[in-house]
Design a protein around this motif. Sequence first.
Motif, PDB file in Angstrom:
ATOM      1  N   ALA A  16       0.856  -1.182   0.000  1.00  0.00           N
ATOM      2  CA  ALA A  16       0.000   0.000   0.000  1.00  0.00           C
ATOM      3  C   ALA A  16       0.892   1.233   0.000  1.00  0.00           C
ATOM      4  O   ALA A  16       1.986   1.233   0.565  1.00  0.00           O
ATOM      5  CB  ALA A  16      -0.921  -0.003   1.215  1.00  0.00           C
ATOM      6  N   TYR A  17       0.382   2.277  -0.648  1.00  0.00           N
ATOM      7  CA  TYR A  17       1.098   3.541  -0.689  1.00  0.00           C
ATOM      8  C   TYR A  17       0.108   4.671  -0.434  1.00  0.00           C
ATOM      9  O   TYR A  17      -1.094   4.519  -0.612  1.00  0.00           O
ATOM     10  CB  TYR A  17       1.825   3.730  -2.025  1.00  0.00           C
ATOM     11  CG  TYR A  17       0.912   3.755  -3.225  1.00  0.00           C
ATOM     12  CD1 TYR A  17       0.363   4.947  -3.691  1.00  0.00           C
ATOM     13  CD2 TYR A  17       0.592   2.578  -3.893  1.00  0.00           C
ATOM     14  CE1 TYR A  17      -0.476   4.967  -4.776  1.00  0.00           C
ATOM     15  CE2 TYR A  17      -0.254   2.585  -4.981  1.00  0.00           C
ATOM     16  CZ  TYR A  17      -0.782   3.779  -5.426  1.00  0.00           C
ATOM     17  OH  TYR A  17      -1.630   3.796  -6.505  1.00  0.00           O
ATOM     18  N   VAL A  43      -2.131  -2.522  -3.598  1.00  0.00           N
ATOM     19  CA  VAL A  43      -1.847  -3.177  -4.872  1.00  0.00           C
ATOM     20  C   VAL A  43      -1.185  -4.530  -4.645  1.00  0.00           C
ATOM     21  O   VAL A  43      -0.572  -4.768  -3.604  1.00  0.00           O
ATOM     22  CB  VAL A  43      -0.937  -2.291  -5.762  1.00  0.00           C
ATOM     23  CG1 VAL A  43      -1.638  -0.994  -6.146  1.00  0.00           C
ATOM     24  CG2 VAL A  43       0.391  -2.002  -5.083  1.00  0.00           C
ATOM     25  N   LEU A  44      -1.300  -5.392  -5.638  1.00  0.00           N
ATOM     26  CA  LEU A  44      -0.561  -6.655  -5.661  1.00  0.00           C
ATOM     27  C   LEU A  44       0.606  -6.495  -6.622  1.00  0.00           C
ATOM     28  O   LEU A  44       0.445  -5.919  -7.702  1.00  0.00           O
ATOM     29  CB  LEU A  44      -1.449  -7.801  -6.155  1.00  0.00           C
ATOM     30  CG  LEU A  44      -2.516  -8.304  -5.213  1.00  0.00           C
ATOM     31  CD1 LEU A  44      -3.387  -9.344  -5.923  1.00  0.00           C
ATOM     32  CD2 LEU A  44      -1.905  -8.892  -3.960  1.00  0.00           C
ATOM     33  N   VAL A  45       1.764  -6.992  -6.230  1.00  0.00           N
ATOM     34  CA  VAL A  45       2.926  -6.984  -7.129  1.00  0.00           C
ATOM     35  C   VAL A  45       3.594  -8.350  -7.088  1.00  0.00           C
ATOM     36  O   VAL A  45       3.622  -9.017  -6.059  1.00  0.00           O
ATOM     37  CB  VAL A  45       3.962  -5.879  -6.769  1.00  0.00           C
ATOM     38  CG1 VAL A  45       3.363  -4.497  -6.968  1.00  0.00           C
ATOM     39  CG2 VAL A  45       4.494  -6.037  -5.368  1.00  0.00           C
ATOM     40  N   ARG A  46       4.122  -8.746  -8.225  1.00  0.00           N
ATOM     41  CA  ARG A  46       4.881  -9.996  -8.309  1.00  0.00           C
ATOM     42  C   ARG A  46       6.354  -9.629  -8.237  1.00  0.00           C
ATOM     43  O   ARG A  46       6.833  -8.780  -8.991  1.00  0.00           O
ATOM     44  CB  ARG A  46       4.571 -10.719  -9.606  1.00  0.00           C
ATOM     45  CG  ARG A  46       5.327 -12.040  -9.703  1.00  0.00           C
ATOM     46  CD  ARG A  46       4.759 -12.935 -10.767  1.00  0.00           C
ATOM     47  NE  ARG A  46       4.565 -14.211 -10.094  1.00  0.00           N
ATOM     48  CZ  ARG A  46       3.654 -15.083 -10.380  1.00  0.00           C
ATOM     49  NH1 ARG A  46       2.795 -14.841 -11.310  1.00  0.00           N
ATOM     50  NH2 ARG A  46       3.587 -16.213  -9.722  1.00  0.00           N
ATOM     51  N   GLU A  58       6.577   1.297  -4.761  1.00  0.00           N
ATOM     52  CA  GLU A  58       7.021   2.691  -4.794  1.00  0.00           C
ATOM     53  C   GLU A  58       6.857   3.285  -6.204  1.00  0.00           C
ATOM     54  O   GLU A  58       6.363   4.405  -6.364  1.00  0.00           O
ATOM     55  CB  GLU A  58       8.475   2.774  -4.337  1.00  0.00           C
ATOM     56  CG  GLU A  58       8.983   4.171  -4.139  1.00  0.00           C
ATOM     57  CD  GLU A  58      10.354   4.171  -3.494  1.00  0.00           C
ATOM     58  OE1 GLU A  58      10.496   4.842  -2.467  1.00  0.00           O
ATOM     59  OE2 GLU A  58      11.275   3.512  -4.017  1.00  0.00           O
ATOM     60  N   ALA A  59       7.239   2.538  -7.223  1.00  0.00           N
ATOM     61  CA  ALA A  59       7.122   3.017  -8.607  1.00  0.00           C
ATOM     62  C   ALA A  59       5.653   3.227  -8.993  1.00  0.00           C
ATOM     63  O   ALA A  59       5.315   4.217  -9.665  1.00  0.00           O
ATOM     64  CB  ALA A  59       7.793   2.035  -9.564  1.00  0.00           C
ATOM     65  N   ILE A  60       4.787   2.322  -8.569  1.00  0.00           N
ATOM     66  CA  ILE A  60       3.356   2.470  -8.852  1.00  0.00           C
ATOM     67  C   ILE A  60       2.825   3.722  -8.167  1.00  0.00           C
ATOM     68  O   ILE A  60       2.095   4.517  -8.769  1.00  0.00           O
ATOM     69  CB  ILE A  60       2.572   1.214  -8.410  1.00  0.00           C
ATOM     70  CG1 ILE A  60       2.958   0.023  -9.283  1.00  0.00           C
ATOM     71  CG2 ILE A  60       1.069   1.465  -8.441  1.00  0.00           C
ATOM     72  CD1 ILE A  60       2.497  -1.324  -8.737  1.00  0.00           C
ATOM     73  N   TYR A  81       2.773  11.838  -3.919  1.00  0.00           N
ATOM     74  CA  TYR A  81       3.179  10.543  -3.362  1.00  0.00           C
ATOM     75  C   TYR A  81       3.911  10.792  -2.047  1.00  0.00           C
ATOM     76  O   TYR A  81       4.873  11.560  -1.999  1.00  0.00           O
ATOM     77  CB  TYR A  81       4.094   9.817  -4.354  1.00  0.00           C
ATOM     78  CG  TYR A  81       4.747   8.586  -3.797  1.00  0.00           C
ATOM     79  CD1 TYR A  81       4.043   7.412  -3.632  1.00  0.00           C
ATOM     80  CD2 TYR A  81       6.090   8.604  -3.424  1.00  0.00           C
ATOM     81  CE1 TYR A  81       4.648   6.279  -3.121  1.00  0.00           C
ATOM     82  CE2 TYR A  81       6.700   7.484  -2.907  1.00  0.00           C
ATOM     83  CZ  TYR A  81       5.965   6.317  -2.756  1.00  0.00           C
ATOM     84  OH  TYR A  81       6.568   5.196  -2.238  1.00  0.00           O
ATOM     85  N   LEU A  82       3.451  10.136  -0.968  1.00  0.00           N
ATOM     86  CA  LEU A  82       4.113  10.292   0.329  1.00  0.00           C
ATOM     87  C   LEU A  82       4.981   9.095   0.693  1.00  0.00           C
ATOM     88  O   LEU A  82       5.949   9.244   1.423  1.00  0.00           O
ATOM     89  CB  LEU A  82       3.078  10.530   1.428  1.00  0.00           C
ATOM     90  CG  LEU A  82       2.297  11.837   1.311  1.00  0.00           C
ATOM     91  CD1 LEU A  82       1.266  11.945   2.417  1.00  0.00           C
ATOM     92  CD2 LEU A  82       3.237  13.027   1.342  1.00  0.00           C
TER      93      LEU A  82
END
Length: 125
Positions: A16-17, A43-46, A58-60, A81-82
């Motif tokens: 989460a961001y 979000v889900l990331v692989r 972080e990039a998302i 973006y925090l």
Amino acid sequence: MGYDRNISPVDWYMGAYLLRFMELGDPKRNDPERRFLSWENTVLVRASTFDEAFAKVEAIGKSNATRYRGGPEGVPVKWQYLGVTQLLPIYEEVGDGAEIAWAEHRGRTLKNLRRLVKKKQELKQ
């Protein structure tokens, strides 16, 4: 090599961001006591490592930090973006019924536990 609870055995992470909304011309936009509309997106990331998963979340988040002109007057605004607020490895293959997160609730009364449960209509946004 021993078990590391920070590593997903299936290469999936839930992250989460946090973004905050601000008017760019607002002189109080950096006041730490000021209240702002914010979104915490999950979000889900692989990824094969925790570090790779962090970098992806972080990039998302950074890619969703956008500037534009808002409202009828076209005021310059921004979603800023925090940072990353959560990163959890997923331990099962992703699919129907897969557990992707859990929370422990210690020492709560039955009355308070029942308050956590929502009706379907209450969950709709």
